[in-house]
Design an enzyme around this catalytic site. Structure first.
Site, PDB file in Angstrom:
ATOM      1  N   GLU A 175       0.860  -1.187   0.000  1.00 54.87           N
ATOM      2  CA  GLU A 175       0.000   0.000   0.000  1.00 54.87           C
ATOM      3  C   GLU A 175       0.894   1.234   0.000  1.00 54.87           C
ATOM      4  O   GLU A 175       1.993   1.186   0.563  1.00 54.87           O
ATOM      5  CB  GLU A 175      -0.825  -0.047   1.289  1.00 54.87           C
ATOM      6  CG  GLU A 175      -1.843   1.030   1.445  1.00 54.87           C
ATOM      7  CD  GLU A 175      -2.720   0.729   2.682  1.00 54.87           C
ATOM      8  OE1 GLU A 175      -3.692  -0.013   2.565  1.00 54.87           O
ATOM      9  OE2 GLU A 175      -2.369   1.228   3.761  1.00 54.87           O
ATOM     10  N   GLU A 234      -8.882  -0.103   8.187  1.00 52.12           N
ATOM     11  CA  GLU A 234      -9.533  -1.357   8.562  1.00 52.12           C
ATOM     12  C   GLU A 234     -10.754  -1.042   9.415  1.00 52.12           C
ATOM     13  O   GLU A 234     -10.932   0.078   9.890  1.00 52.12           O
ATOM     14  CB  GLU A 234      -8.575  -2.262   9.333  1.00 52.12           C
ATOM     15  CG  GLU A 234      -8.112  -1.707  10.654  1.00 52.12           C
ATOM     16  CD  GLU A 234      -7.338  -2.736  11.492  1.00 52.12           C
ATOM     17  OE1 GLU A 234      -7.453  -3.940  11.223  1.00 52.12           O
ATOM     18  OE2 GLU A 234      -6.659  -2.302  12.429  1.00 52.12           O
ATOM     19  N   ASN A 254     -12.531  -2.380  12.892  1.00 48.54           N
ATOM     20  CA  ASN A 254     -12.412  -3.231  14.071  1.00 48.54           C
ATOM     21  C   ASN A 254     -13.822  -3.596  14.525  1.00 48.54           C
ATOM     22  O   ASN A 254     -14.608  -2.719  14.894  1.00 48.54           O
ATOM     23  CB  ASN A 254     -11.644  -2.534  15.189  1.00 48.54           C
ATOM     24  CG  ASN A 254     -10.167  -2.433  14.863  1.00 48.54           C
ATOM     25  OD1 ASN A 254      -9.538  -1.407  15.063  1.00 48.54           O
ATOM     26  ND2 ASN A 254      -9.598  -3.493  14.333  1.00 48.54           N
TER      27      ASN A 254
HETATM   28  P1  ADP Z   1      -3.002  -3.102  12.463  1.00 49.17           P
HETATM   29  O1  ADP Z   1      -4.253  -3.846  12.156  1.00 49.17           O
HETATM   30  O2  ADP Z   1      -1.803  -3.975  12.500  1.00 49.17           O
HETATM   31  O3  ADP Z   1      -3.134  -2.203  13.637  1.00 49.17           O
HETATM   32  P2  ADP Z   1      -3.475  -0.878  10.629  1.00 49.17           P
HETATM   33  O4  ADP Z   1      -3.760  -1.055   9.197  1.00 49.17           O
HETATM   34  O5  ADP Z   1      -4.638  -0.555  11.515  1.00 49.17           O
HETATM   35  O6  ADP Z   1      -2.725  -2.180  11.181  1.00 49.17           O
HETATM   36  O7  ADP Z   1      -2.371   0.237  10.801  1.00 49.17           O
HETATM   37  C1  ADP Z   1      -1.747   0.492  12.035  1.00 49.17           C
HETATM   38  C2  ADP Z   1      -0.906   1.752  11.913  1.00 49.17           C
HETATM   39  O8  ADP Z   1       0.077   1.578  10.876  1.00 49.17           O
HETATM   40  C3  ADP Z   1      -1.664   2.992  11.509  1.00 49.17           C
HETATM   41  O9  ADP Z   1      -2.287   3.610  12.594  1.00 49.17           O
HETATM   42  C4  ADP Z   1      -0.544   3.830  10.917  1.00 49.17           C
HETATM   43  O10 ADP Z   1       0.258   4.412  11.911  1.00 49.17           O
HETATM   44  C5  ADP Z   1       0.299   2.799  10.196  1.00 49.17           C
HETATM   45  N1  ADP Z   1      -0.112   2.676   8.782  1.00 49.17           N
HETATM   46  C6  ADP Z   1      -0.935   1.748   8.250  1.00 49.17           C
HETATM   47  N2  ADP Z   1      -1.069   1.927   6.920  1.00 49.17           N
HETATM   48  C7  ADP Z   1      -0.335   3.010   6.595  1.00 49.17           C
HETATM   49  C8  ADP Z   1      -0.040   3.706   5.367  1.00 49.17           C
HETATM   50  N3  ADP Z   1      -0.542   3.312   4.210  1.00 49.17           N
HETATM   51  N4  ADP Z   1       0.786   4.775   5.434  1.00 49.17           N
HETATM   52  C9  ADP Z   1       1.330   5.173   6.614  1.00 49.17           C
HETATM   53  N5  ADP Z   1       1.113   4.562   7.785  1.00 49.17           N
HETATM   54  C10 ADP Z   1       0.296   3.489   7.785  1.00 49.17           C
END
Ligand code: ADP
Length: 490
Positions: free
Chosen positions: A201, A289, A291
């Protein structure tokens, strides 16, 4: 309408205590399951009934579906509240619970399946025109995957489809690193989540993490309770959260909250859930995502809306219509939550274990906590001790209250991040709301413990020497005190 007279809480710690509080208010009986490691916990003391469960490790005991179903049968509980973590997002468990004729306080298994796989959730967003960051999955084979990832361009983030808790993510800053990063992420994903699927991504530099709390009933009603700003993170995990977000205006708030409601509607969502977004510095935002459970940081939303989210979850699970409409939801003042961890922030945030010799919450804060003074903090579970939650008329006042909350929370026996949290809250960039997910990294020098001056060191050494002398005095050296003081030194 489902009858809910007795709820089994398939969880532990502060969230179990939090759920018991609402059950008591609603006149519903509570049951907790507990592993021996939690025998002395507040949840076990406060629940109407407690059933001991077993497993090869404490965590294994809490995720064992048979343990939970058997405890329901044994106690006659007619519903299960899963809290967060453990079995809360396990669709197979939800199906089993339903087959047993027990009410699951959460969404349908199909929704958990849909949102549980990030690649599936991303496809769902594309099909329904919900905003997602440019991304590509590995379904097309390695070579095409790399080619398409190259087209998106760096920086890229390689993520696990089944990922969670900020684990298994790799930032790629140069095209030449893509292949290695994919292989690494995929091996790690298989090891941690039992699923090697990954996707790439666009990595957004200095983004903000904004999420929206939604509530949906079984009658087609979906509302939001505003957003939460969760950009202060370490290792992609939240440390400080606030509501409302200090970085968005009313127009952006409306757009992001409406997008979350749209996503919940198209996903046929039921119960309380959170839609997470990553936001560019420009304000453009993309779905991260959903939750499908209650979040750790739900209290800040409760503070500014006055809505008890656990109560709403139970009412929805019973089949009641939401009694609140969107226009009933008013955001009042500002709320901040800090997560009090048993960890050594100066030692790369390493978890700290020991006995809570002194454990007293600050006055005037909401202290969501599951530990008793004297209880042991072990490495068996996540190192979060409690959440300090404050609410005030303005952000400025809320920050001051949160600082005081950290200062006045007394913990001895384990090292905590309280001083670190205080430095975050007092940092000029935080006060100016110039925040993003790289905040802690960017200001790490200012956020670590300051070196002690010669004078401070002498004062501390003198105090230590004096207290040591007192403990050595046979008059007060009761055997129990000696046993306790041992772990204090850890
Ligand atoms: P998880 O389910 O492991 O918590 P997330 O998709 O919710 O993963 O992302 C967790 C954190 O990772 C986000 O809050 C952000 O800080 C970072 N993050 C996720 N995707 C991106 C992105 N495309 N660009 C920058 N930071 C990201």
């Amino acid at each position: 309408m489902a009858q809910i007279d007795k709820v089994l809480i398939a969880n532990r710690g502060e969230i179990a205590v939090r759920i018991i509080r609402t059950l008591k208010q609603m006149g519903i009986a509570s049951v907790v399951v507990y592993h021996a490691a939690d025998t002395d916990s507040i949840a076990v003391q406060q629940a109407d009934e407690a059933v001991e469960i077993f497993g090869p490790t404490p965590v294994a005991a809490y995720i064992d579906q048979d343990n939970i179903i058997n405890a329901c049968r044994q106690t006659g509980a007619d519903a299960i509240h899963p809290g967060f973590g453990f079995v809360s997002e396990n669709a197979e468990f939800v199906r089993r619970v339903k087959a047993e004729g027990i009410t699951f306080i959460g969404p349908e298994a199909e929704t958990i399946d849909l949102m549980g796989n990030k690649v599936g959730a991303r496809t769902f967003c594309i099909e329904n025109n919900h905003p997602i960051a440019p991304s590509v999955t590995d379904e097309c084979g390695m070579e095409l995957f790399i080619e398409r990832a190259n087209e998106i361009g760096t920086p890229l983030l390689i993520k696990a489809a089944a990922g969670g808790g900020g684990k298994g993510m790799h930032i790629v800053r140069d095209n030449s690193e893509i292949r290695t990063a994919i292989k690494l992420a995929s091996t790690e994903a298989l090891r941690s989540f039992g699923n090697s699927q990954v996707y790439a991504e666009r990595y957004i530099d200095t983004p903000r993490h904004i999420e929206v709390q939604v509530l949906a009933d079984h009658h087609g009603n979906v509302i939001h309770l505003g957003e939460r700003e969760c950009s202060i993170q370490r290792r992609f995990q939240k440390v400080v959260e606030e509501a409302p977000s200090p970085t968005i205006d009313a127009d952006l708030r409306k757009r992001i909250c409406n997008t979350a409601v749209d996503i919940a509607k198209t996903a046929n969502y039921r119960n309380a859930g959170t839609v997470e977004f990553i936001m560019e510095p420009s304000g453009e935002f993309y779905f991260l995502e959903m939750n499908t459970r209650i979040q750790v940081e739900h209290p800040i939303t409760e503070a500014i809306t006055g809505v008890d989210i656990v109560e709403q979850q139970i009412r929805v699970a019973r089949g009641e219509k939401l009694s609140l409409t969107q226009s009933d939801i008013k955001l009042n003042g500002h709320s901040i939550e800090v997560r009090l961890y048993a960890e050594d922030t100066d030692n790369d945030f390493a978890p700290s274990t020991g006995s809570l010799l002194v454990y007293r919450p600050a006055p005037g804060v909401r202290f969501d906590n599951g530990f008793n003074e004297g209880q042991a903090v072990t490495s068996a579970f996540d190192p979060m001790l409690a959440k300090i939650v404050v609410h005030a008329d303005s952000r400025e006042e809320a920050i001051k209250k949160a600082v005081k909350g950290c200062e006045q929370t007394l913990v001895m026996g384990v090292t905590t991040n309280a001083d670190f949290l205080e430095r975050v809250l007092n940092h000029p960039a935080f006060i100016d709301a110039k925040i993003h997910t790289g905040f802690i990294d960017k200001y790490k020098d200012a956020l670590m413990s300051p070196e002690l001056t010669e004078n401070e060191l002498q004062v501390l050494l003198t105090a230590a020497a004096l207290s040591n002398r007192a403990f050595n005095d046979p008059e007060i050296a009761a055997p129990e005190l000696h046993a306790n003081i041992g772990s204090w030194r850890n």
